[in-house]
Design a protein around this motif. Sequence first.
Motif, short mmCIF file in Angstrom:
data_model
loop_
_atom_site.label_atom_id
_atom_site.label_comp_id
_atom_site.label_asym_id
_atom_site.label_seq_id
_atom_site.Cartn_x
_atom_site.Cartn_y
_atom_site.Cartn_z
N GLY A 135 0.81 -1.20 0.00
CA GLY A 135 0.00 0.00 0.00
C GLY A 135 0.85 1.25 0.00
N ALA A 136 1.94 1.22 0.77
CA ALA A 136 2.83 2.38 0.83
C ALA A 136 3.50 2.62 -0.52
CB ALA A 136 3.88 2.17 1.92
N LEU A 137 3.92 1.55 -1.18
CA LEU A 137 4.57 1.69 -2.49
C LEU A 137 3.59 2.25 -3.52
CD1 LEU A 137 6.56 -1.66 -2.50
CD2 LEU A 137 7.59 0.60 -2.76
N PRO A 164 1.68 -9.85 -7.32
CA PRO A 164 0.44 -9.65 -8.07
C PRO A 164 -0.30 -8.38 -7.68
CG PRO A 164 0.66 -11.95 -7.46
CD PRO A 164 1.75 -11.21 -6.74
N ARG A 165 -0.31 -8.06 -6.39
CA ARG A 165 -0.98 -6.83 -5.96
C ARG A 165 -0.25 -5.61 -6.48
NH1 ARG A 165 -1.54 -4.55 0.24
NH2 ARG A 165 -2.49 -2.55 -0.32
N LEU A 166 1.07 -5.62 -6.39
CA LEU A 166 1.84 -4.48 -6.89
C LEU A 166 1.69 -4.35 -8.41
CD1 LEU A 166 5.15 -4.77 -4.83
CD2 LEU A 166 3.39 -3.00 -4.62
N ARG A 171 -0.48 -1.38 -12.96
CA ARG A 171 -1.25 -1.37 -14.21
C ARG A 171 -2.38 -0.34 -14.14
NH1 ARG A 171 -3.58 -6.34 -14.08
NH2 ARG A 171 -5.38 -5.37 -13.08
N ASP A 172 -3.07 -0.31 -13.00
CA ASP A 172 -4.17 0.63 -12.84
C ASP A 172 -3.69 2.09 -12.89
OD1 ASP A 172 -5.86 -1.50 -12.61
OD2 ASP A 172 -6.00 -1.43 -10.42
N LYS A 173 -2.44 2.31 -12.45
CA LYS A 173 -1.90 3.66 -12.42
C LYS A 173 -1.07 3.99 -13.66
CE LYS A 173 -1.61 3.86 -7.33
NZ LYS A 173 -2.17 5.20 -7.06
N ASP A 174 -1.04 3.04 -14.62
CA ASP A 174 -0.26 3.22 -15.84
C ASP A 174 1.22 3.42 -15.52
OD1 ASP A 174 0.04 3.26 -18.59
OD2 ASP A 174 -0.20 5.44 -18.73
N ALA A 194 1.19 -13.30 -14.30
CA ALA A 194 0.23 -13.06 -13.23
C ALA A 194 0.55 -11.79 -12.46
CB ALA A 194 0.18 -14.26 -12.28
N CYS A 195 1.84 -11.41 -12.45
CA CYS A 195 2.27 -10.22 -11.71
C CYS A 195 2.28 -8.96 -12.57
CB CYS A 195 3.67 -10.43 -11.13
SG CYS A 195 3.78 -11.78 -9.95
N ASP A 196 1.88 -9.06 -13.82
CA ASP A 196 1.87 -7.91 -14.72
C ASP A 196 3.25 -7.25 -14.80
OD1 ASP A 196 -0.95 -7.40 -15.72
OD2 ASP A 196 -1.31 -7.56 -13.58
N CYS A 197 4.28 -8.06 -14.81
CA CYS A 197 5.64 -7.51 -14.90
C CYS A 197 5.89 -6.94 -16.29
CB CYS A 197 6.67 -8.60 -14.64
SG CYS A 197 6.82 -9.12 -12.93
N ALA A 198 6.47 -5.76 -16.31
CA ALA A 198 7.00 -5.23 -17.56
C ALA A 198 8.40 -5.80 -17.79
CB ALA A 198 7.05 -3.71 -17.51
N PHE A 199 9.18 -5.83 -16.70
CA PHE A 199 10.55 -6.32 -16.76
C PHE A 199 10.83 -7.12 -15.49
CE2 PHE A 199 10.32 -1.86 -18.27
CZ PHE A 199 10.50 -2.08 -19.63
#
Length: 377
Positions: A135-137, A164-166, A171-174, A194-199
């Motif tokens: 949440g802090a991140l 996954p949460r991060l 993703r939601d914040k672009d 599953a973690c939506d990793c870009a890198f």
Amino acid sequence: MLNLNDEFPLVPGLRYLNHAAVAPWPKRASDAVRRFAEENISLGARNYPDWLKVEKRLRERLMRLLNASSTADIALVKNTSEALSFVAFGLDWRAGDQVVISDEEFPSNRIVWEALKPRGVEVVQVNLGGSDPEGALLAACGPRTRLMSISSVQFASGLRLDLPRLGAGCRDKDVLFCVDAIQQLGAQPLDVQACDCAFAMADGHKWMLGPESLGVFYCRSDLREQLALHEYGWHMLEHAGDYDRTEWQPARSARRFECGSPNMLGAMALEASLSLLEEVGMDQVAASIEQRVLQLQEGLQRIAGIQLHSPLNPARRAGILTFSWDGWDNQALFARLREQQVICAQRGKGIRLSPHFYTDPELIEQSLTVLSQLRQG
């Protein structure tokens, strides 16, 4: 049937609890390097096509380990720092852009972003000490945040984050999501999709049980051409091997980040090491590591004056347990343990222990006994 004592022969008196630094190789990796050396002595590169088959298997194993969608997403790199640099100096930054990291990062995942200061990029460090580090991140990601780069497991405390949460939050914040996975890959399952990793990136010499100077860089397919290249050579071309071609373009795959000749010696070792992890299965690897970390935790908690600095919740850790001891200077305690052949590391607030799935529980008991005797002494 797999015999782990064959893969990791016990050395009398040695208690190796330092896989978060540099891990021993399994015997199959040593055998692969020995065969490769003997072949070089007698045949040179006559069988180079066979070597390329090993490299191909390595990419496939790394793809499965990360659950990447294709081997085209996988680049073989020198180390984590090189892969982070590909991202940091490949993106088209604008003055005022922000990168969010934590305040516990290993220097590799801090310095590379701080080096962008001349381009006007601001690094925002987030404290992870609260009850909700994710949440802090995510709260630190504002309209100017371009990328979050975080270690999936913090090198000193052993804190494991909810990727996954991060990833979903980014993703939601672009915001692009970059994961330094060196303290997770090979110790815990990791799914970049599953973690939506870009890198994502990691060295092979820790939990993957491979050699130094060979790691993996995962780059999502839609982002590869967005990273400007700064290294060029014959190997990163789409038509590598067509030496007479004068027109050229970078490879469409992540091989575009591999400018020159491959580390074939390292590939022989790492491919063999990953075959062991696949044979055991990552779920079983993770469960076995947790059993050993719990054994260490319970043993340390029985010793008066010891303070644990790693999460006690199994969902919040991978293979790292860090502790300090009232009345002991960390450096002095580290030196005494090393004298007793308890191989560990001095990190963060104390002494870092990091067993792997194959670590004999008896060696853990011996290490705890060494500590008890130090107390009695």
